[in-house]
Scaffold this active site. Structure first.
Site, short mmCIF file in Angstrom:
data_model
loop_
_atom_site.label_atom_id
_atom_site.label_comp_id
_atom_site.label_asym_id
_atom_site.label_seq_id
_atom_site.Cartn_x
_atom_site.Cartn_y
_atom_site.Cartn_z
N SER A 12 51.48 20.69 68.21
CA SER A 12 51.93 21.69 67.23
C SER A 12 51.40 21.37 65.82
O SER A 12 51.09 22.28 65.05
CB SER A 12 53.46 21.81 67.23
OG SER A 12 54.07 20.64 66.74
N ARG A 64 40.82 -0.91 76.81
CA ARG A 64 41.04 -0.12 75.59
C ARG A 64 39.72 0.02 74.81
O ARG A 64 39.41 1.08 74.27
CB ARG A 64 42.09 -0.84 74.74
CG ARG A 64 42.75 0.01 73.69
CD ARG A 64 43.85 -0.76 72.98
NE ARG A 64 45.06 -0.88 73.77
CZ ARG A 64 46.02 0.05 73.83
NH1 ARG A 64 45.91 1.17 73.15
NH2 ARG A 64 47.09 -0.14 74.55
N MET A 89 48.95 9.26 71.08
CA MET A 89 49.87 8.21 71.50
C MET A 89 49.19 6.94 72.02
O MET A 89 49.80 6.18 72.75
CB MET A 89 50.86 8.75 72.55
CG MET A 89 51.70 9.92 72.06
SD MET A 89 52.59 9.58 70.52
CE MET A 89 53.92 8.58 71.16
N ARG A 90 47.94 6.73 71.65
CA ARG A 90 47.27 5.47 72.02
C ARG A 90 47.13 4.61 70.75
O ARG A 90 46.71 5.12 69.70
CB ARG A 90 45.86 5.71 72.57
CG ARG A 90 45.78 6.61 73.78
CD ARG A 90 46.51 6.09 74.97
NE ARG A 90 45.97 4.84 75.49
CZ ARG A 90 46.57 4.09 76.43
NH1 ARG A 90 47.74 4.47 76.90
NH2 ARG A 90 46.01 2.99 76.86
N LEU A 92 45.22 2.26 68.42
CA LEU A 92 43.77 2.10 68.20
C LEU A 92 43.48 0.67 67.76
O LEU A 92 44.23 0.10 66.94
CB LEU A 92 43.31 3.10 67.14
CG LEU A 92 43.41 4.57 67.58
CD1 LEU A 92 43.24 5.50 66.38
CD2 LEU A 92 42.38 4.88 68.66
N ASN A 106 46.92 9.96 59.67
CA ASN A 106 47.92 10.13 60.73
C ASN A 106 49.17 10.77 60.14
O ASN A 106 49.46 10.59 58.95
CB ASN A 106 48.29 8.75 61.31
CG ASN A 106 49.35 8.83 62.39
OD1 ASN A 106 49.25 9.65 63.31
ND2 ASN A 106 50.37 8.00 62.31
N HIS A 108 53.33 10.68 60.63
CA HIS A 108 54.40 9.90 61.25
C HIS A 108 55.74 10.58 60.94
O HIS A 108 55.99 10.95 59.79
CB HIS A 108 54.38 8.47 60.70
CG HIS A 108 55.43 7.60 61.33
ND1 HIS A 108 55.34 7.14 62.62
CD2 HIS A 108 56.60 7.13 60.85
CE1 HIS A 108 56.40 6.43 62.91
NE2 HIS A 108 57.19 6.40 61.85
N ASP A 144 51.25 2.32 61.76
CA ASP A 144 52.11 3.03 60.81
C ASP A 144 52.11 2.39 59.43
O ASP A 144 53.10 2.48 58.68
CB ASP A 144 53.54 3.17 61.37
CG ASP A 144 53.56 4.01 62.65
OD1 ASP A 144 52.68 4.87 62.82
OD2 ASP A 144 54.45 3.79 63.49
N GLU A 173 56.64 18.77 58.91
CA GLU A 173 55.33 18.23 59.30
C GLU A 173 54.28 19.33 59.28
O GLU A 173 53.14 19.12 58.85
CB GLU A 173 55.40 17.61 60.70
CG GLU A 173 56.24 16.35 60.79
CD GLU A 173 56.19 15.73 62.18
OE1 GLU A 173 55.11 15.69 62.79
OE2 GLU A 173 57.25 15.28 62.65
C1 GRF Z 1 54.99 14.62 65.71
O1 GRF Z 1 56.36 14.47 65.45
C2 GRF Z 1 54.19 13.59 64.98
O2 GRF Z 1 54.73 13.23 63.75
C3 GRF Z 1 54.27 12.41 65.92
O3 GRF Z 1 54.21 12.96 67.21
C4 GRF Z 1 54.67 14.30 67.17
C5 GRF Z 1 53.58 15.16 67.71
O4 GRF Z 1 53.97 16.49 67.88
N1 GRF Z 1 53.23 11.45 65.61
P1 GRF Z 1 52.87 17.60 68.11
O5 GRF Z 1 52.05 17.18 69.33
O6 GRF Z 1 52.04 17.72 66.88
O7 GRF Z 1 53.64 18.86 68.40
#
Ligand code: GRF
Length: 213
Positions: A12, A64, A89-90, A92, A106, A108, A144, A173
């Site tokens: 999203s 990796r 979600m990996r 780096l 990124n 967060h 992070d 976001e």
């Molecule tokens: C978001 O909350 C982002 O901050 C986190 O993972 C989520 C990803 O959501 N890192 P989307 O795939 O952008 O909907």
């Protein structure tokens, strides 16, 4: 600036970046959406919306490092100059991050440096904080961490659950990430130590988004 958005799931935030970058005056061009999961929802959406996509499956690479080399090669083939991680979600490695130093950001779902890592909304509720939010930051080898580009704050309400709080943060976001990409791609920032500052040394409050209560 040819930009790739890296996703692992629904994407999203990627959709918000794509929507904003459709503005012809936008300084970035979302030229690729890539994922470590070839079946990611975000990839399907990007393909349907006419954006080049790449699935670089981490499971078929022995290590990796091998996965990251394949990803790096893919980014090169698409002549990518800048990366936005958006729910990627990996972790780096320093090798990859250093290849892209200063050219990778990124989002967060917390007000860093609080709540690094996962389950940020549940942890914020458990701590009883009254303000929560999200952060866009440059990526450095430590997870992070890295200079903060922009943040948005939301109130924590009495009736909140991790789900309702997470939804309130996610709505921010979707505003914050496009805003931050414009700041970076427009050349309006310089990095000094762990801080980002306006290119001319004076930036007002355009890095802080505080929605009305
Ligand atoms: C978001 O909350 C982002 O901050 C986190 O993972 C989520 C990803 O959501 N890192 P989307 O795939 O952008 O909907």
């Amino acid at each position: 600036m040819r930009t790739a958005v890296l996703v692992s799931g629904r994407g999203s935030n990627m959709q918000a970046l794509v929507a904003d970058a459709r503005d012809p005056t936008h300084p970035a061009d979302i030229a690729l959406v890539a994922s470590n999961d070839p079946s990611a929802e975000g990839l399907k959406w990007a393909k349907q919306n006419g954006i080049a996509v790449a699935g670089v499956d981490h499971r078929i690479h022995a290590s990796r490092e091998d996965f990251e080399r394949a990803l790096h090669l893919t980014l090169g083939l698409h002549r990518i100059e800048f990366i936005c991680l958006a729910g990627f979600m990996r972790l780096l490695t320093p090798w990859f991050v250093n290849q892209w130093s200063g050219r990778i950001i990124n989002i967060h779902p917390a007000l860093l440096p609080s709540y690094r890592g996962l389950q940020t909304h549940a942890r914020a509720l458990a701590d009883g904080v009254k303000i929560h939010g999200c952060t866009v930051h440059y990526v450095v080898p430590a997870m992070d961490e890295g200079p903060i580009i922009a943040q948005a704050a939301v109130p924590v309400l009495d009736a909140d659950t991790p789900t309702t709080l997470g939804a309130r943060v996610l709505a921010q976001e979707h505003l914050l990430y496009p805003h931050a990409l414009r700041l970076v791609a427009g050349g309006g920032l310089r990095i000094e130590g762990n801080r980002t500052l306006g290119a001319r040394g004076a930036r007002d409050t355009d890095d802080l988004v505080v929605p009305p209560l």
